[in-house]
Design an enzyme around this catalytic site. Structure first.
Site, PDB file in Angstrom:
ATOM      1  N   ILE A  45       0.345  -1.182  -0.018  1.00  0.00           N
ATOM      2  CA  ILE A  45      -0.051  -0.412   0.270  1.00  0.00           C
ATOM      3  C   ILE A  45       0.374   1.247  -0.081  1.00  0.00           C
ATOM      4  O   ILE A  45       0.264   2.121  -0.100  1.00  0.00           O
ATOM      5  CB  ILE A  45      -1.000  -0.504   0.655  1.00  0.00           C
ATOM      6  CG1 ILE A  45      -0.493   0.150   2.549  1.00  0.00           C
ATOM      7  CG2 ILE A  45      -2.212  -0.735   0.749  1.00  0.00           C
ATOM      8  CD1 ILE A  45      -1.151   0.518   3.709  1.00  0.00           C
TER       9      ILE A  45
ATOM     10  N   PHE B  84      12.705   5.002   3.099  1.00  0.00           N
ATOM     11  CA  PHE B  84      12.622   3.711   4.655  1.00  0.00           C
ATOM     12  C   PHE B  84      12.455   2.449   3.875  1.00  0.00           C
ATOM     13  O   PHE B  84      12.943   1.371   4.456  1.00  0.00           O
ATOM     14  CB  PHE B  84      11.689   4.238   5.548  1.00  0.00           C
ATOM     15  CG  PHE B  84      11.853   3.218   6.799  1.00  0.00           C
ATOM     16  CD1 PHE B  84      12.734   3.427   7.154  1.00  0.00           C
ATOM     17  CD2 PHE B  84      11.385   2.173   6.765  1.00  0.00           C
ATOM     18  CE1 PHE B  84      13.006   2.700   8.699  1.00  0.00           C
ATOM     19  CE2 PHE B  84      11.773   1.400   7.783  1.00  0.00           C
ATOM     20  CZ  PHE B  84      11.880   1.938   8.958  1.00  0.00           C
TER      21      PHE B  84
ATOM     22  N   VAL C 273       5.255  -0.551   2.452  1.00  0.00           N
ATOM     23  CA  VAL C 273       3.994  -0.807   3.395  1.00  0.00           C
ATOM     24  C   VAL C 273       3.462  -1.604   3.162  1.00  0.00           C
ATOM     25  O   VAL C 273       2.468  -1.223   1.851  1.00  0.00           O
ATOM     26  CB  VAL C 273       3.923   0.587   4.067  1.00  0.00           C
ATOM     27  CG1 VAL C 273       2.843   0.491   4.491  1.00  0.00           C
ATOM     28  CG2 VAL C 273       4.912   2.002   3.998  1.00  0.00           C
TER      29      VAL C 273
ATOM     30  N   ASP D 276       8.328  17.119  10.318  1.00  0.00           N
ATOM     31  CA  ASP D 276       7.524  16.877   8.949  1.00  0.00           C
ATOM     32  C   ASP D 276       6.488  17.196   8.623  1.00  0.00           C
ATOM     33  O   ASP D 276       6.012  15.746   8.230  1.00  0.00           O
ATOM     34  CB  ASP D 276       8.660  15.494   8.826  1.00  0.00           C
ATOM     35  CG  ASP D 276       8.372  15.311   7.202  1.00  0.00           C
ATOM     36  OD1 ASP D 276       8.340  13.989   7.154  1.00  0.00           O
ATOM     37  OD2 ASP D 276       8.775  16.716   6.264  1.00  0.00           O
TER      38      ASP D 276
END
Length: 841
Positions: A503, A508, A511, A624
Site C-alpha cells: 500500500i 525507508f 508498507v 515533518d
C-alpha cells in the site's frame, strides 16, 4: 513553505534563495535554445560512437560511471552502431552527471537485448533517478525487462525538472537477476517544454508513452533536432473513414505566441522547431468531405492504450494549414469530455495545448469536432504527445554507494563555469548582503536534543540492535512494552510480504497491509535491507519507536509493535482506513471533503501537535508536518503520523542543528537560515497545511508561474490583497461562512509569519481553529445567493458567539498521556494507512 510578507520591499530569505537557485537558469533560457551537446554515453564500450549528430562517449573513459560493480559485454552478431555493447550490473550501481543549469532535462535510456554470452532478455531491474539538489528521487523503471520480440531497441524517455548539482541514475537488479543499458542521453530540454496545465506536489517527472505525427509518415530521430521519433497516426484512428491527410508546402511561422486574442487561454505558441519539427506542423488530419451518417459523433477520434493506474499529460499540436484563416473553430475532447475550444488562429502559426487526463480507463481517446460557434464544418490535428506522470513514491535518501568514479573526467569545466559564473556572482552578492543583515536580528531559538544514531550491526543473526545501546549509551529496557513482534508473525500477517498487499513505498521501505494473529488490521512498514551494515534508516527506525512508545493520543497514530530481528527494521502501525489528508484534497476519485470536515480534521491534527509540544512526553517537535502525514480513520478522525524526523527534550534549551530536515514546501524559513529548531517550525508547516486545506493545491507546484509556485507565499500575497477567496477550492466556496473564513485565514497567516517569535503556539492555533468551527456552526441563515465567500473580503458580521476557549482546548481527554495503553478501545486503534504510494517516507 515560507511566508511572503511585505511584497513591496521585503522578500523572505529562503524564498529569495529558492528563486535564485531554481530560476537562475532564466538568464540562459532567455537566449536561443541550441542543439544540446551535453551527455551522450556509449555504455560498455571503449570507443566513441557517432549517431545522427551526437557523439556517444565510451563510458569506460567518461568519468560518469561507477565501475566497481559492473562489466562490459559485446554483441556476438553485428548490431546497430550504438547497440554493439552494453554495460551489465550484478549489483546496484550508477552513472553520475553534473548539472549546471536549472530546467527540465530529457533522459533517454537505450536497451537492446542483443545476442551475447549473457542472455540480456532475462534481465530484471529498476532504474531510479536522484538529483542531488532535492535529496529525493524517483523510480523511473520498475521491474523492467528489455525482452522484445521485434529485436529492435527499446528507448525509454523521461523528463525531469531538476536544478544545479548532479543527477545519479541508479541501476538496481531485482532478486538474483542483473541490469544492463546500452546508451544514455542526458540534456536540457527546450525552455517551452514545461507543461502549462499540470499540478503536482512533486517536481516534474514524466515518461513518454506516445509521440505521434498526425497526417504523415513516421519522423525518424535524424529529422528531429532533439532526436525524437514520431510515429504515424493511422494505427490509432478509431475510424479511418472520418479523416484524410492534408499537407502544406509552407514552413510554419515559429514566432512563438502570436495567437489571436480570441484564442482560448492555455494555448502556447511554438517558438522553434525544437518544440516539434516542421514536418509535424506541415501535415494534419482533417475531416473527410462525407461525414453525414458516420457513427462517430466526434468526427475524428484517436485511441491510445494506457495504464489504468496512471495519469497522463497530453500535449496536442495544432497549426492551421487548411487555408481558411479566422473561420475554423472546433472542440477538443478526451474520452467524451470537453477539454477546450480551439481557434480561430492565424494561418501557419503553430501552437500547442497541454492537459492532464486522470486514470481510471484503459484507453485515452482524443477527439475533435466542429464547434457550434463556426460556420466552417471542419477540424484538424497535427501532432500529439502523451506522457505518463510519475507522481510517486518519492524516494528519499539516495542509496549509499562506495564507488570510485574512474577514468578522466570529460566535463567541459570551462563551459560549465562560464555558463553559470554570471548568475552565481549575483547570487553570492545577494546572499552575502542578506546574511550580513541577519547578523543584527535578535531572536531566541530553541531546539531539543536530537536522537543520536544507534550503532549498526550486520545482518545474519537474530541479534537485536536496539538492546545494545541507546541515546544515552544505556540499554533501551523501557522499550520492552510488549511491542516486539516476531518476524515470523509479520511474514504470516503479510503473506510473506506479498506485493498484492503493498500500500506504500518510500525511501525507508515498503508498507504492506497485514492482519495479525489476533485479527487486528495493521500497516507494516518494512525497512530496506541494510546489506552493507551502514546503519541507513536506523535513526528513523529508532526515533519512531522511542517517540510512539512514550505517547498515546487520539490524534497521534499508534505504534502497534516493531521487529528488529537479524537485519530487519519493521514498524507496525494501526491501519487508517481513509488514507492521508492529501489523498482527499487532490485525488479526483475520492469524495470531496466538506468545509466542516476540513475544519474538524485541522482541529484534530492541531490537538495532536499541541500534545506533542506540551504533553507528558516532555516536548516533541515533529519536524515533518505535511498533508501526507495527517492520516484519517474510517470516521475521518485525523491523526498525525511519521515521527522519523522528530526531536525530543525540554523546550527551553538552545540547540543548533547542522542538518536541516523536513519536506520542501513546508520548511520553516527561519529554521533553514538559523539552523535552530523550535516548536514554531511545526507551527509554520501546519500553516502551509491550512492553506492546502483551503485551496486544495500542493505546497509547491513547479508548473505554475513563479509568483504562484509557492503556496505559502502566494496565499499570503492574496490575503494581503484581499483576494484569498479567489483561490479557495471551488468545491467548498459556497459552504464557508465569511466569519469562519476570515478567522481561518487569519490563523494561517499567523502561523506563516517569517519570524518564529511572531507565530502563535500550537495551543493558540487550536483555539483559533475551534473558534472558526464555532463560527461555521452558528452561522446565520443566508439566502443561496448570499452563501458564498464572495463577501469574505468585505465587512464581516460576526454571529453572537462568546469568544472563550472551548473545554476541549483547556482540559481534553485526548490530551492525557496513556503509557502502556494496551487496553484502549480497539475501534480507534485498528485502522491505519501508512502513507499510500506516493506518500511513504
Amino acid at each position: 513553505m515560507e511566508s511572503l510578507h511585505n511584497h513591496n520591499i521585503h522578500i523572505p530569505l529562503f524564498s529569495l534563495l529558492f528563486f535564485l537557485f531554481h530560476f537562475s537558469s532564466l538568464h540562459f533560457l532567455s537566449l536561443a535554445y541550441e542543439q544540446p551537446d551535453k551527455y551522450f554515453v556509449n555504455c560498455g564500450s571503449k570507443a566513441n560512437e557517432s549517431l545522427t549528430g551526437r557523439v556517444f562517449t565510451a563510458d569506460s573513459s567518461s568519468g560518469f560511471l561507477c565501475l566497481e560493480k559492473s562489466k562490459a559485454v559485446e554483441s556476438t552478431n553485428p548490431s546497430q552502431s550504438l547497440y554493439q555493447t552494453a554495460r551489465i550490473f550484478y549489483n546496484q550501481s550508477y552513472y553520475e552527471f553534473p548539472i549546471a543549469e536549472n530546467g527540465t532535462y530529457i533522459v533517454r535510456l537505450h536497451f537492446l537485448a542483443f545476442s551475447s554470452p549473457i542472455n540480456l532478455s532475462s534481465a530484471l531491474f529498476n532504474v531510479s533517478a536522484f538529483p542531488t539538489v532535492s535529496n529525493f528521487g524517483f523510480k523511473l523503471l520498475n521491474n523492467f525487462t528489455a525482452k522484445n520480440s521485434s529485436n529492435s531497441p527499446l528507448i525509454e524517455e523521461f523528463f525531469l525538472a531538476i536544478g544545479p548539482g548532479s543527477l545519479k541514475l541508479y541501476f538496481t537488479p531485482q532478486g538474483s537477476s542483473f541490469a544492463f543499458v546500452n546508451a544514455i542521453e542526458v540534456f536540457l530540454a527546450p525552455s517551452k517544454f514545461s507543461p502549462q496545465n499540470y499540478s503536482s506536489s512533486f517536481p516534474l517527472v514524466l515518461r513518454k508513452t506516445y509521440r505521434v505525427n498526425v497526417g504523415d509518415q513516421e519522423i525518424t530521430p535524424d529529422n528531429d533536432k532533439i532526436w525524437r521519433k514520431w510515429e504515424q497516426d493511422d494505427r490509432y484512428l478509431s475510424d479511418p473513414n472520418t479523416a484524410k491527410e492534408f499537407r502544406s508546402p509552407n514552413e510554419p511561422h515559429y514566432d512563438g505566441g502570436e495567437l489571436n486574442d480570441s484564442a482560448t487561454d492555455g494555448f502556447v505558441g511554438a517558438d522553434s522547431d525544437f518544440v516539434a519539427p516542421g514536418l509535424v506542423y506541415r501535415t494534419a488530419k482533417v475531416m473527410t468531405d462525407n461525414t453525414t451518417g458516420l457513427s462517430n459523433p466526434f468526427n475524428i477520434t484517436w485511441s491510445f492504450s494506457v495504464s489504468v493506474d496512471a495519469r497522463h499529460l497530453v500535449r496536442v499540436h495544432f497549426c492551421d494549414i487548411i487555408g481558411q484563416p479566422g473561420n475554423i473553430v472546433f472542440n477538443l475532447y478526451s474520452n467524451g469530455n470537453f477539454i477546450t475550444k480551439v481557434g480561430p488562429h492565424n494561418l501557419n502559426w503553430p501552437f500547442y495545448y497541454d492537459f492532464v487526463r486522470s486514470n481510471g480507463s484503459e484507453f485515452i481517446n482524443i477527439s475533435i469536432c466542429p464547434s457550434k460557434d463556426t460556420t466552417t464544418n471542419n477540424a484538424f490535428l497535427n501532432g500529439l504527445e502523451m506522457l505518463e506522470i510519475i507522481e510517486g513514491p518519492a524516494l528519499s535518501n539516495p542509496p549509499a554507494s562506495v564507488c570510485n568514479m574512474k577514468g578522466p573526467n570529460k566535463i567541459k569545466v570551462g563551459l560549465v563555469v562560464g555558463s553559470v559564473i554570471g548568475g552565481l556572482s549575483l547570487i553570492c552578492i545577494l546572499i552575502v548582503g542578506i546574511l550580513f543583515g541577519l547578523k543584527y536580528r535578535k531572536a531566541k531559538r530553541v531546539e531539543t536534543s536530537e536522537w543520536s544514531p544507534m550503532p549498526a550491526f550486520g545482518g545474519g543473526s537474530t541479534h537485536s540492535r536496539l538492546t545494545d545501546g541507546t541515546i544515552t549509551g544505556s540499554p533501551m529496557n523501557y522499550l520492552n512494552l510488549g511491542l516486539k513482534i516476531s518476524f515470523a508473525e509479520l511474514q504470516q500477517a503479510t503473506n510473506n510480504f506479498d506485493t498484492k498487499l503493498l500500500i506504500g513505498e518510500g525511501g525507508f521501505g515498503n508498507v504492506y497491509r497485514g492482519t495479525l494473529l489476533n485479527g487486528r488490521n495493521v500497516a507494516v512498514k518494512r525497512g530496506k535491507r541494510d546489506e552493507q551494515g551502514s546503519g541507513q534508516g536506523l535513526p528513523e527506525f529508532q526515533t519512531e519507536i522511542m517517540v510512539l512508545s512514550k505517547i498515546r493520543h487520539r490524534h497521534l497514530v499508534s505504534l502497534i509493535g516493531y521487529c528488529d530481528e537479524r537485519s530487519e527494521m519493521i514498524l507496525v502501525y494501526e491501519f487508517m482506513e481513509k488514507g492521508s489528508l492529501r489523498d482527499h484534497l487532490y485525488d479526483s476519485n475520492l469524495p470531496r471533503l466538506s468545509w466542516k470536515q476540513r475544519l474538524e480534521i485541522c482541529i484534530g491534527a492541531a490537538r495532536g501537535l499541541h500534545y506533542l509540544h506540551t504533553g507528558a512526553a516532555g516536548g516533541i517537535i515533529h519536524r515533518d508536518v505535511k498533508s501526507t502525514n495527517i492520516l484519517l480513520d474510517e470516521n475521518h478522525v485525523a491523526k498525525v503520523a511519521d515521527f522519523g524526523l522528530s526531536r525530543s527534550g525540554p523546550l527551553d534549551e538552545t540547540h543548533v542543528s547542522t542538518n536541516v530536515k523536513g519536506t520542501f514546501g513546508y520548511l520553516d524559513p527561519d529554521y533553514i537560515m538559523s539552523q535552530q529548531l523550535t516548536e514554531k517550525s511545526d507551527v509554520f508547516s501546519f500553516g502551509v497545511v491550512l492553506l492546502e486545506v483551503l485551496c486544495a493545491r500542493p505546497a509547491i507546484d513547479t508548473m505554475l508561474p513563479r509568483d504562484q509556485m509557492n503556496l505559502a507565499e502566494w496565499g499570503m500575497l492574496c490575503k494581503k490583497k484581499g483576494l484569498l477567496e479567489q483561490i479557495v477550492d471551488s468545491s467548498i466556496k459556497n459552504q464557508i461562512d465569511p466569519s469562519s473564513f476570515r478567522n481561518f485565514s487569519e490563523t494561517a497567516e499567523k502561523c506563516l509569519q517569517e519570524d518564529a517569535n511572531d507565530r502563535p503556539a500550537m495551543g493558540d492555533v487550536l483555539w483559533d481553529l475551534e473558534y472558526a468551527f464555532q463560527l461555521q456552526q452558528t452561522a446565520k441563515h443566508r439566502e443561496p445567493h448570499e452563501d458564498s465567500t464572495a463577501n469574505a473580503s468585505s465587512a464581516f458580521v460576526l454571529p453572537n458567539v462568546l469568544c472563550f476557549p472551548s473545554v476541549s482546548s483547556t482540559i481534553n481527554i485526548d490530551d492525557l498521556a496513556l503509557p502502556g495503553d494496551d487496553e484502549l478501545d480497539t475501534t480507534e486503534v485498528e485502522v491505519f494507512s501508512q502513507l499510500r504510494v506516493g506518500d511513504a517516507r
